[in-house]
Design a protein around this motif. Structure first.
Motif, short mmCIF file in Angstrom:
data_model
loop_
_atom_site.label_atom_id
_atom_site.label_comp_id
_atom_site.label_asym_id
_atom_site.label_seq_id
_atom_site.Cartn_x
_atom_site.Cartn_y
_atom_site.Cartn_z
N SER A 71 0.73 -1.33 0.40
CA SER A 71 -0.58 -0.14 -0.16
C SER A 71 0.42 1.35 -0.37
O SER A 71 0.63 2.29 -0.63
N PHE A 72 1.87 1.10 0.58
CA PHE A 72 2.66 2.49 0.74
C PHE A 72 3.22 2.64 -0.15
O PHE A 72 3.94 3.66 -0.47
N LYS A 73 4.35 1.27 -0.80
CA LYS A 73 5.05 1.79 -2.79
C LYS A 73 3.65 2.13 -3.46
O LYS A 73 4.11 2.83 -3.99
N GLN A 110 4.19 5.63 -5.36
CA GLN A 110 3.96 5.83 -6.49
C GLN A 110 3.29 6.42 -7.80
O GLN A 110 3.42 7.65 -8.47
N GLU A 111 1.98 6.57 -6.89
CA GLU A 111 1.25 7.70 -6.58
C GLU A 111 1.65 9.19 -7.12
O GLU A 111 1.69 10.23 -7.77
N THR A 112 2.27 9.43 -5.93
CA THR A 112 3.04 11.09 -5.56
C THR A 112 3.83 11.41 -6.48
O THR A 112 3.72 12.65 -6.95
N ILE A 113 4.90 9.96 -7.16
CA ILE A 113 5.90 10.29 -8.24
C ILE A 113 5.61 10.85 -9.39
O ILE A 113 5.67 11.90 -9.77
N GLU A 114 4.25 9.72 -10.01
CA GLU A 114 3.58 10.62 -11.03
C GLU A 114 2.30 11.63 -10.51
O GLU A 114 2.50 12.71 -11.88
N THR A 115 2.23 12.40 -9.82
CA THR A 115 1.14 13.17 -9.35
C THR A 115 3.00 14.67 -9.57
O THR A 115 1.94 15.60 -10.53
N ALA A 116 3.78 14.32 -8.90
CA ALA A 116 4.75 14.87 -9.23
C ALA A 116 5.61 15.80 -9.70
O ALA A 116 6.05 16.24 -10.01
N VAL A 131 7.63 13.39 -11.52
CA VAL A 131 9.30 12.90 -10.81
C VAL A 131 9.77 11.64 -11.24
O VAL A 131 10.30 10.48 -10.24
N SER A 132 9.07 11.43 -12.49
CA SER A 132 9.20 9.56 -12.80
C SER A 132 10.43 9.20 -13.20
O SER A 132 10.27 7.71 -12.90
N ASN A 133 10.99 10.24 -12.76
CA ASN A 133 12.67 9.28 -13.56
C ASN A 133 13.62 9.36 -12.23
O ASN A 133 14.83 8.90 -12.48
N LEU A 134 13.17 9.47 -11.87
CA LEU A 134 13.94 9.40 -10.32
C LEU A 134 13.87 7.58 -10.13
O LEU A 134 13.02 7.08 -9.63
N SER A 135 14.86 7.34 -9.32
CA SER A 135 15.11 6.02 -8.90
C SER A 135 14.55 6.20 -6.99
O SER A 135 13.74 7.38 -6.49
N VAL A 136 14.66 4.87 -6.54
CA VAL A 136 13.81 4.77 -4.89
C VAL A 136 15.40 5.14 -4.35
O VAL A 136 15.43 6.57 -3.47
N ASN A 137 16.18 5.64 -4.59
CA ASN A 137 17.96 5.65 -3.91
C ASN A 137 17.43 7.77 -4.10
O ASN A 137 18.01 7.79 -3.50
N GLN A 138 17.28 7.81 -5.44
CA GLN A 138 17.02 9.45 -6.15
C GLN A 138 16.09 9.97 -5.27
O GLN A 138 16.80 11.10 -4.79
N ILE A 139 14.93 9.12 -4.57
CA ILE A 139 14.20 9.90 -3.47
C ILE A 139 14.37 9.73 -2.27
O ILE A 139 13.77 10.90 -1.63
N GLN A 140 14.89 8.69 -1.85
CA GLN A 140 15.42 9.27 -0.57
C GLN A 140 16.30 9.92 -0.70
O GLN A 140 16.32 11.18 0.83
N TYR A 141 17.32 10.12 -1.41
CA TYR A 141 18.01 11.53 -1.53
C TYR A 141 17.54 13.36 -1.06
O TYR A 141 17.33 13.58 0.05
#
Length: 144
Positions: free
Chosen positions: A15-17, A21-27, A29-39
């Protein structure tokens, strides 16, 4: 107990993933990796951190943090600025698109918490809170 706990963890994770993912698409920033999102999350949380502070927050080497930050800068999601006091130090800030992602992510988390709160009675919520506090403390102690 073990079976329901496993199911809870898997369900929460899935559910959290989906939420992220929905937040990434809305913002956008879908070209970012999980690591980059953590940064991005670390930079947003620390507010104007140095690369060393980011490395410490993410529990990675300074060299890895430098590489990761440089990639975010090249993608336009972060900016580096050299310290005026010590030229060896760089501070990192988020660009507008990263800040938008952080705002949307924070709102999604708040919605998630509200959803969970709506499922529980006040007594259940209080018991759940005490249980989570105990679990969080245990995880911190285990990882210390």
């Amino acid at each position: 107990m073990e079976e329901i706990l496993r199911e809870f963890i898997v369900t929460l994770d899935t559910s959290f993933k989906k939420l992220v993912q929905e937040t990434i698409e809305t913002a956008g920033v879908s070209n970012l990796s999980v690591n980059q999102i953590q940064y991005i999350q670390a930079i947003g949380t620390l507010r104007y951190p140095t690369i060393s502070e980011i490395a410490e927050e993410l529990n990675i080497t300074k060299a890895s943090a430098t590489t990761g930050i440089n990639k975010l800068v090249s993608l336009g999601y972060a900016k580096k600025s050299q310290s005026t006091e010590d030229k060896r130090i760089y501070h990192v800030t988020l660009t507008e698109s990263s800040q938008t992602f952080m705002r949307l992510h924070q709102k999604a988390l708040e919605d998630y918490v509200a959803f969970i709160g709506q499922l529980l009675t006040p007594d259940e919520a209080e018991q759940f809170k005490r249980t989570l506090e105990k679990l969080i403390k245990g995880f911190y102690e285990k990882n210390a």
